[in-house]
Design a protein around this motif. Structure first.
Motif, PDB file in Angstrom:
ATOM      1  N   SER A 319      99.219 121.300 -26.253  1.00  0.00           N
ATOM      2  CA  SER A 319      98.718 121.627 -27.594  1.00  0.00           C
ATOM      3  C   SER A 319      97.614 122.499 -27.756  1.00  0.00           C
ATOM      4  O   SER A 319      97.125 123.056 -26.649  1.00  0.00           O
ATOM      5  N   ARG A 320      97.375 123.036 -28.842  1.00  0.00           N
ATOM      6  CA  ARG A 320      96.328 124.289 -29.110  1.00  0.00           C
ATOM      7  C   ARG A 320      95.017 124.276 -28.490  1.00  0.00           C
ATOM      8  O   ARG A 320      94.617 125.360 -28.037  1.00  0.00           O
ATOM      9  N   PRO A 321      94.383 123.082 -28.434  1.00  0.00           N
ATOM     10  CA  PRO A 321      93.006 123.312 -27.866  1.00  0.00           C
ATOM     11  C   PRO A 321      93.226 123.742 -26.321  1.00  0.00           C
ATOM     12  O   PRO A 321      92.215 124.397 -25.842  1.00  0.00           O
ATOM     13  N   ASN A 322      94.246 123.496 -25.650  1.00  0.00           N
ATOM     14  CA  ASN A 322      94.480 123.839 -24.161  1.00  0.00           C
ATOM     15  C   ASN A 322      94.738 125.371 -24.138  1.00  0.00           C
ATOM     16  O   ASN A 322      94.498 125.894 -23.075  1.00  0.00           O
ATOM     17  N   GLY A 323      95.617 125.643 -25.116  1.00  0.00           N
ATOM     18  CA  GLY A 323      95.697 127.324 -25.093  1.00  0.00           C
ATOM     19  C   GLY A 323      94.361 127.903 -25.315  1.00  0.00           C
ATOM     20  O   GLY A 323      94.333 128.851 -24.754  1.00  0.00           O
ATOM     21  N   LEU A 324      93.628 127.469 -26.257  1.00  0.00           N
ATOM     22  CA  LEU A 324      92.216 128.270 -26.405  1.00  0.00           C
ATOM     23  C   LEU A 324      91.536 128.110 -25.074  1.00  0.00           C
ATOM     24  O   LEU A 324      90.645 129.095 -24.559  1.00  0.00           O
ATOM     25  N   VAL A 356      97.728 115.843 -31.453  1.00  0.00           N
ATOM     26  CA  VAL A 356      96.498 116.599 -31.423  1.00  0.00           C
ATOM     27  C   VAL A 356      96.382 117.672 -32.339  1.00  0.00           C
ATOM     28  O   VAL A 356      97.367 118.827 -32.341  1.00  0.00           O
ATOM     29  N   GLY A 357      95.725 117.671 -33.210  1.00  0.00           N
ATOM     30  CA  GLY A 357      95.530 118.556 -34.376  1.00  0.00           C
ATOM     31  C   GLY A 357      97.016 118.564 -34.997  1.00  0.00           C
ATOM     32  O   GLY A 357      97.384 119.707 -35.610  1.00  0.00           O
ATOM     33  N   GLY A 358      97.442 117.373 -35.266  1.00  0.00           N
ATOM     34  CA  GLY A 358      98.641 117.579 -36.063  1.00  0.00           C
ATOM     35  C   GLY A 358     100.136 117.925 -35.347  1.00  0.00           C
ATOM     36  O   GLY A 358     101.108 117.828 -35.812  1.00  0.00           O
ATOM     37  N   GLU A 359      99.942 118.369 -33.913  1.00  0.00           N
ATOM     38  CA  GLU A 359     101.001 118.655 -33.183  1.00  0.00           C
ATOM     39  C   GLU A 359     101.132 117.470 -32.097  1.00  0.00           C
ATOM     40  O   GLU A 359     100.154 117.086 -31.481  1.00  0.00           O
ATOM     41  N   THR A 360     102.421 117.531 -31.366  1.00  0.00           N
ATOM     42  CA  THR A 360     102.618 116.611 -30.564  1.00  0.00           C
ATOM     43  C   THR A 360     102.367 117.443 -28.897  1.00  0.00           C
ATOM     44  O   THR A 360     102.506 118.448 -28.728  1.00  0.00           O
ATOM     45  N   ASP A 361     101.513 116.577 -28.621  1.00  0.00           N
ATOM     46  CA  ASP A 361     100.871 116.877 -26.980  1.00  0.00           C
ATOM     47  C   ASP A 361     101.672 115.937 -26.110  1.00  0.00           C
ATOM     48  O   ASP A 361     101.786 114.976 -25.969  1.00  0.00           O
ATOM     49  N   ALA A 387     101.276 125.721 -25.387  1.00  0.00           N
ATOM     50  CA  ALA A 387     100.043 126.558 -25.723  1.00  0.00           C
ATOM     51  C   ALA A 387      99.432 127.256 -24.702  1.00  0.00           C
ATOM     52  O   ALA A 387      98.968 128.366 -24.860  1.00  0.00           O
ATOM     53  N   PRO A 388      99.120 126.690 -23.442  1.00  0.00           N
ATOM     54  CA  PRO A 388      98.690 127.705 -22.247  1.00  0.00           C
ATOM     55  C   PRO A 388      99.127 128.764 -22.100  1.00  0.00           C
ATOM     56  O   PRO A 388      98.532 129.816 -21.860  1.00  0.00           O
TER      57      PRO A 388
END
Length: 706
Positions: A319-324, A356-361, A387-388
Motif C-alpha cells: 500500500s501507499r506508505p511503502n511506496g513513499l 492501510v489508508g483505506g486500501e488493501t495491503d 505501491a513500491p
C-alpha cells in the motif's frame, strides 16, 4: 497520458558575475556562506506552510546507471515473464540482482539447482540474462559462498563474460553470511566448519583472486552488516572483533565494493518513513570503515545497498506508505554515496492481509503481484504494480544516469525533498508529503538556479491516481500544494544564460585527500573538461555552501581546521566567462588530533547489539605537569547516541555533548604517562554508532588513539 520528459537541450548564452575569492592554492577557512545566484523565488512572499530550499551548487554525487535496482529470485515462476522487462524499463530500473537473497548460498548456476530449496522452471541464468538485456539493466550476481567454491564462482564468470559475453560486472560473495549462526541466529546456509568472519574474509580473498584471474574487469563485493543494525558490534566467543572490522581489515585491498542490507525494525508504514533519517549516519559509518581499512584504495570501493524494504510488522507492504518509503529510502541512500539500491523484491507472495489508508495491503514484499492468495483474499493479476513500484517509478522520472544529485532541505517534518541537476541544465525536484491526512502547500526557494518563466512540468502520484500521472499546470516554480501521502516531481527549466548549462567547462572529478593533519588537509581532484579559469572549493552546510577558496590548479590545502572535525567539501570549476560548472561529487573527511598534545585518549567499543553498546575509555597525561582533578568532554557524531550508565567516572550527557569527571579514587593523572585512568559506560544508539573523534581534557584537545 504518461509523463514524458522533454528532450535534452543545452544553453550556452549569458554571463554570471564571478565570486570574489582567493587566488591561492593554499586555502584558508572563509567566514561567509555564499548563496550563489539566488532565484527570484527566494524574494517571493511566503504563502505556504512549508519552505523547501534547493541548492543546485551543492553536489551529492552522480546518478549511476545502476542506481535503481530490484532483486529477482529463482523460486519466482514469473521472473522472466515477457511483461516484466517493460515494467523495469518504464521505472528506470538499471540493476537486477540474481539469484535471490539467501537462496544465493544454496544455488548452483551450472545446473540451476538449489538443494534444499525450490527452483522454478525457466529461471536459469541465461533466461535471467534475457530479461536483464531486455530491460537494459546490469546484472548484480551473487556467487554461492554457503555451499559453493571459488572455482565454481570463477567458472560462472568464465561462462558469463568469456563464453557468452554478457559483461556481468558486479559479483557479490554470498548473501547475509553474518546470519550463519556465528552470532546465535542462523538463517543463511553456510556449510563451512568455520563460520567466523575470519573464515569469510579468507574465502573472499580466494574467490576474488580466482574470479579476477578469469576476468580482471569484474567488481567483487564483500558482505557487511549495516551499522546500527544487528549484529553490528557483536563479537562472537573466541573472535577478536565484530564482523565488519574483521572482514574489512582482511579484504579491504581485494574488493571493489561492499554490500549492505537495510530493513528498519518498525511496526507500521509511518514509522518506516521516519526511520529513513537513520540512513545518512549509517552509510557515513560504512564509508568511514572503508576509509579506515582501505586507505588510498578507498576511493575505488563503492557501497551497494543490495536489499531494502520496510519490513513493517503492521502490514504496509503493497500500500501507499511503502511506496513513499521506497522513494524516500532509495533516494536518501543514493544521496549518501550508494551506487545501487536494490528493492526486495520483484515478486514475492501474499502474506497477512490488512487495510492501510483505506486500501488493501496484501502483505507482499514484492513490487509486482504474483497473483497469490492469503486468508481467502487474492492479489490482482500477475505483474500488477504495487505501491513500491510506483515509488521507484517516481525516482526514474526524477533523474537519469549522469544527472547530479544536489542538496535540498525542508522546514517541515512532514515534507521531504530531493533534487537533481540534470545534464541539460534542468532542475528536477521530488517532494514527498508523508502525512496521511494533511495537505501541505510548499514555497520553493532555489540557490544556484534561476527558473525560466512559465509553469514547470509536473508528475504526481497521489491517492486516487492510477500510478504517476501528468499533472502539469498544478504548480508554479514558486509554489505547489501536496496532497496527503503523495509524491510530486517538478521539472524546472533554467532561465536562458544562467546555471551550469551556460558553462563551457564540465564538473571536476571527485576530490580526494592527499594528506590529513590536525588543522590542515590536502586535496586533489581530476581536472574538468574545457578551459578552466579557476577551481573553487566549498564546504557543504546543509543547503548552503561556504566558500573556502580557489585554486588555478587541481590541488589545494585547507588550513585552520579544528582538530577532530568532520567536513564535506566539493569542487566547482569556473570558465573564463565566469560561468560555474556542475559540482563535483562530495568528499567527507575528518581531521586528525594533535600528535604533540599533552594528553591521549583511547576509545573502544568492546561489544554491541545493534541498538546498544559498551565502551571503554583510557585517559593518559603525557605532559610534564601533574593533573589533580580532571574533566573530559566530547561530542557524539550521531544524534541517536547516548550514555545509559557508567563506572569509574561521573558521565552525564546533554544532547550530543558528554561531560565526564573523575571520582574520588582516580582524580590524579601523573605526568609523562605515569598512570592512566580507565572508565566505561553502557550506551544506546538509534541508528549509527560512530566513535567520537575529538576529546578535550581540562581544555586541551587530546591525541586520539584508535
Amino acid at each position: 497520458m504518461p509523463f514524458r520528459r522533454r528532450p535534452a537541450r543545452r544553453r550556452t548564452d549569458g554571463l554570471r558575475r564571478p565570486l570574489a575569492v582567493m587566488a591561492s592554492a593554499a586555502l584558508a577557512m572563509a567566514a561567509a556562506i555564499v548563496p550563489l545566484a539566488t532565484s527570484a523565488a527566494a524574494d517571493a512572499a511566503a504563502t505556504g506552510d512549508t519552505t523547501v530550499t534547493v541548492n543546485a551548487n551543492a553536489g551529492l554525487g552522480t546518478v549511476t546507471s545502476t542506481a535503481l535496482g530490484a532483486n529477482t529470485a529463482v523460486w519466482d515462476a514469473y521472473m522472466n515473464d515477457p511483461g516484466v522487462a517493460p515494467l523495469y524499463r518504464a521505472a528506470g530500473i538499471g540493476a537486477l540482482r540474481y539469484p535471490g537473497g539467501s537462496y544465493s548460498d544454496l544455488y548452483h548456476w551450472v545446473d540451476n539447482t538449489a538443494p534444499g530449496g525450490y527452483v522454478a522452471p525457466g529461471t536459469d541464468f541465461d533466461s535471467f540474462m534475457g530479461t536483464a538485456k531486455a530491460s537494459g539493466a546490469q546484472p548484480i550476481l551473487i556467487a554461492n559462498y554457503g555451499s559453493g567454491t571459488a572455482q565454481e564462482a570463477a567458472d560462472w564468470v568464465r561462462y558469463a563474460n568469456i563464453t557468452k559475453g554478457y559483461g556481468a560486472r558486479y559479483w557479490e560473495i554470498g548473501n547475509e553470511l553474518y546470519g550463519n549462526g556465528v552470532y546465535g541466529s542462523g538463517w543463511e546456509n553456510d556449510t563451512h566448519a568455520d563460520k567466523t568472519p575470519d573464515q569469510y574474509a579468507r574465502e573472499v580473498k580466494s574467490y576474488a583472486a580466482a574470479m579476477k584471474a578469469v576476468d580482471p574487469t569484474v567488481k567483487i563485493g564483500a558482505v557487511l552488516t549495516m551499522p546500527g543494525n544487528w549484529p553490528d558490534g557483536s563479537v562472537a566467543t573466541g573472535d577478536t572483533g565484530d564482523w565488519n572490522h574483521t572482514v574489512l581489515a582482511a579484504v579491504a585491498h581485494d574488493i571493489d565494493f561492499v554490500s549492505v542490507h537495510w530493513y528498519p525494525n518498525t511496526s507500521d508504514g509511518d514509522q518506516s518513513l521516519a526511520a529513513v533519517r537513520q540512513l545518512p549516519g549509517e552509510l557515513h559509518e560504512v564509508r568511514d570503515l572503508v576509509d579506515r581499512y582501505a586507505g588510498a584504495d578507498s576511493a575505488h570501493i563503492g557501497i551497494a545497498m543490495t536489499e531494502v524494504n520496510s519490513n513493517s510488522g503492521g502490514g504496509a507492504f503493497t500500500s501507499r506508505p511503502n511506496g513513499l518509503f521506497t522513494a524516500e529510502a532509495m533516494m536518501t541512500a543514493l544521496e549518501n554515496g550508494v551506487f545501487t539500491v536494490d528493492w526486495w523484491d520483484t515478486h514475492n507472495s501474499a502474506g497477512t492481509i490488512s487495510t492501510v489508508g483505506g486500501e488493501t495491503d496484501y502483505g507482499d514484499m514484492g513490487m509486482l503481484s504474483n497473483g497469490s492468495c492469503s486468508g481467502g483474499v487474492c492479489e490482482p493479476a500477475v505483474n500488477t504494480p504495487f505501491a513500491p513500484y510506483y515509488g521507484i517509478k517516481t525516482l526514474g522520472a526524477l533523474s537519469d544516469p549522469g544527472d547530479s544529485m544536489v542538496a535540498s532541505g525542508t522546514s517541515g517534518s512532514e515534507v521531504s525533498a530531493h533534487a537533481v541537476l540534470r545534464s541539460d541544465g534542468d532542475l528536477g525536484v521530488l517532494l514527498l508529503n508523508k502525512s496521511s491526512g494533511t495537505e501541505h502547500t510548499v514555497d520553493l526557494r532555489y540557490l544556484g538556479f534561476t527558473a525560466a518563466s512559465g509553469t514547470p512540468e509536473v508528475q504526481r502520484w497521489a491517492p486516487g491516481d492510477d500510478g504517476p500521472v501528468d499533472a502539469t499546470g498544478t504548480a508554479t516554480a514558486d509554489s505547489v500544494t501536496l496532497a496527503p501521502y503523495s509524491i510530486t516531481v517538478l521539472t524546472l527549466h533554467p532561465k536562458s544564460g544562467t546555471g551550469s548549462a551556460a558553462a563551457t567547462v564540465g564538473a571536476p572529478g571527485t576530490p580526494r585527500t592527499t594528506a590529513v593533519g590536525a588543522d590542515t588537509v590536502g586535496l586533489s581532484w581530476p581536472a574538468a573538461t574545457g578551459t578552466v579559469d579557476r577551481y573553487e572549493v566549498y564546504e557543504q552546510l546543509g543547503t548552503n555552501i561556504q566558500l573556502l577558496g580557489s585554486s588555478t590548479g587541481t590541488s589545494a590545502t585547507l588550513s585552520n581546521l579544528p582538530a577532530g572535525s568532520r567536513h564535506t567539501v566539493e569542487v566547482l570549476a569556473r570558465d573564463q566567462a565566469g560561468h560555474l560548472s556542475r559540482p563535483s561529487a562530495p568528499l567527507t573527511f575528518t581531521t586528525s588530533t594533535p600528535d604533540d598534545s599533552t594528553c591521549t585518549v583511547s576509545y573502544q567499543v568492546t561489544s554491541g547489539w545493534g541498538n546498544g553498546f559498551v565502551s571503554n575509555v583510557v585517559v593518559s597525561n603525557v605532559g610534564p605537569a601533574d593533573i589533580d582533578g580532571w574533566t573530559l568532554t566530547f561530542d557524539w557524531p550521531s544524534a541517536g547516541q547516548a550514555v545509559s550508565s557508567s563506572w569509574n567516572a561521573n558521565v552525564t550527557g546533554d544532547g550530543r555533548h558528554v561531560h565526564v569527571t573523575n571520582t574520588d579514587s582516580n582524580a590524579e593523572l601523573a605526568p609523562n604517562g605515569g598512570n592512566s585512568v580507565t572508565f566505561g559506560f553502557v550506551g544506546a544508539n538509534d541508528g549509527a554508532n560512530p566513535s567520537p573523534t575529538s576529546f578535550t581534557l581540562n581544555g586541551t584537545v587530546c591525541r586520539t588513539i584508535s
